[in-house]
Design a protein around this motif. Structure first.
Motif, mmCIF file in Angstrom:
data_model
loop_
_atom_site.group_PDB
_atom_site.id
_atom_site.type_symbol
_atom_site.label_atom_id
_atom_site.label_comp_id
_atom_site.label_asym_id
_atom_site.label_seq_id
_atom_site.Cartn_x
_atom_site.Cartn_y
_atom_site.Cartn_z
ATOM 1 N N PRO A 31 0.834 -1.213 0.000
ATOM 2 C CA PRO A 31 0.000 0.000 0.000
ATOM 3 C C PRO A 31 0.864 1.256 0.000
ATOM 4 C CG PRO A 31 -0.785 -1.593 1.624
ATOM 5 C CD PRO A 31 0.520 -2.112 1.123
ATOM 6 N N ALA A 32 0.275 2.344 -0.462
ATOM 7 C CA ALA A 32 1.042 3.586 -0.627
ATOM 8 C C ALA A 32 1.631 4.069 0.692
ATOM 9 C CB ALA A 32 0.129 4.657 -1.235
ATOM 10 N N GLU A 33 0.892 3.853 1.794
ATOM 11 C CA GLU A 33 1.379 4.395 3.066
ATOM 12 C C GLU A 33 2.594 3.652 3.612
ATOM 13 O OE1 GLU A 33 -2.225 1.714 3.889
ATOM 14 O OE2 GLU A 33 -1.594 3.259 2.431
ATOM 15 N N VAL A 34 2.885 2.439 3.109
ATOM 16 C CA VAL A 34 4.056 1.691 3.581
ATOM 17 C C VAL A 34 4.990 1.330 2.424
ATOM 18 C CG1 VAL A 34 2.889 0.730 5.607
ATOM 19 C CG2 VAL A 34 2.774 -0.488 3.424
ATOM 20 N N ALA A 35 4.768 1.927 1.255
ATOM 21 C CA ALA A 35 5.589 1.580 0.084
ATOM 22 C C ALA A 35 7.064 1.905 0.311
ATOM 23 C CB ALA A 35 5.061 2.308 -1.149
ATOM 24 N N HIS A 36 7.341 2.889 1.170
ATOM 25 C CA HIS A 36 8.730 3.281 1.417
ATOM 26 C C HIS A 36 9.528 2.182 2.118
ATOM 27 C CE1 HIS A 36 6.603 4.218 5.167
ATOM 28 N NE2 HIS A 36 7.768 4.067 5.782
ATOM 29 N N LEU A 37 8.840 1.222 2.759
ATOM 30 C CA LEU A 37 9.551 0.161 3.483
ATOM 31 C C LEU A 37 10.310 -0.757 2.534
ATOM 32 C CD1 LEU A 37 6.813 -0.868 6.097
ATOM 33 C CD2 LEU A 37 8.763 0.668 6.429
ATOM 34 N N ALA A 38 9.850 -0.865 1.264
ATOM 35 C CA ALA A 38 10.515 -1.753 0.310
ATOM 36 C C ALA A 38 11.926 -1.279 -0.022
ATOM 37 C CB ALA A 38 9.688 -1.848 -0.973
#
Length: 293
Positions: A31-38
């Motif tokens: 999801p967009a809100e956790v995409a930065h974790l990748a």
């Protein structure tokens, strides 16, 4: 100094990404809100290894053959279901009918009197009146049927009912829903009672061509129950190469093995070597060959 595995467990970036690893292993997008974790994944060998293990696990699970109940179990369940339905019908109040000769059955012993209020007493008398009316109607119908008058009137006025074959063919030609086609196909074994019933050919055509795999599964099951018809065995053999859905393929193989259809050996050999077939389907085909050869 902490080990690499311990640092992986305590690293905040690893801990934040770990709940999302199953989604990534399943090919989903975060999801967009956790995409930065990748962004943490390329720099972390421990998370990469765990992701690879999850992907291997998911692939192994997908390759497992689906668990299908034995055909005998389905037969036993349907027989038990019909027996229970017959018991319920016999025990219900609507099971009271006029006796032979048009005479009503003897009334059941009266239940003990119970004190009730005006509203409940009214409902009780209404039920008694309805029961008496039903018994009277049953007696009249018995007399009419005995004389043949009602039967002649119904034969003259009632329109002819479409056969099962006509209903199945109409469902294929008209934009009937898959659930409607599924219901018709499921009713077929109980409605086909005559030799060479054209509904069997309609079921065979449904198994070969219906776009919905659930309808094709129901057609396969219906044909298995009508296996005494000499047209069923060869039709099931010819249907196997036409199937592309894994569940239909596996069920059809199970049916052919149960029927000891040795004519299916060439089709099973071809399917066992078919590269585009799922491993579970190829495995089922090889197992079927081992039982038929």
């Amino acid at each position: 100094m902490p080990s690499a595995s311990n640092s992986h467990l305590t690293d905040p970036a690893c801990a934040a990404l770990q709940p999302w690893l199953p989604d990534l292993a399943d090919g989903q997008v975060l999801p967009a809100e956790v995409a930065h974790l990748a962004a943490h994944l390329p720099a972390c060998p421990a998370c990469q290894a765990e992701l690879a293990e999850l992907r291997t696990l998911f692939n192994d699970l997908d390759a497992l053959p689906p668990e299908l109940p034995p055909l005998a179990l389905r037969d036993n369940f349907l027989a038990m279901l019909e027996e229970e339905k017959a018991k319920l019908a016999a025990a219900s109040p609507s099971g009271m009918r006029a006796a032979r000769g048009g005479q009503p059955l003897a009334a059941a012993p009266a239940a003990p009197a119970v004190a009730v209020g005006p509203r409940a007493a009214t409902q009780q008398w209404l039920r008694i009146a309805a029961s008496v009316a039903l018994v009277a109607i049953g007696a009249v119908l018995g007399l009419l049927l005995r004389g043949g008058q009602l039967g002649q009137q119904l034969a003259q006025t009632a329109p002819p009912q479409p056969t099962l074959s006509m209903r199945l063919a109409a469902a294929r030609q008209q934009p009937a829903s898959a659930s409607q086609r599924l219901q018709l196909v499921s009713q077929a074994p109980a409605m086909v009672v005559e030799p060479n019933d054209p509904a069997v050919l309609t079921l065979i055509h449904t198994l070969d061509t219906d776009p919905n795999p659930n309808v094709r599964l129901a057609a396969c099951d219906a044909l298995f129950r009508l296996r005494a018809d000499p047209r069923v065995g060869p039709a099931l053999v010819e249907a196997l190469p036409l199937q592309t859905d894994p569940n239909v393929q596996i069920t059809l193989i199970e049916v052919l093995v149960t029927l000891r259809e040795k004519r299916a050996v060439p089709q099973l050999e071809e399917l066992a070597q078919k590269p585009e077939a799922l491993p579970a389907v190829r495995q089922q085909a090889e197992s079927g060959l081992g039982q038929l050869i």
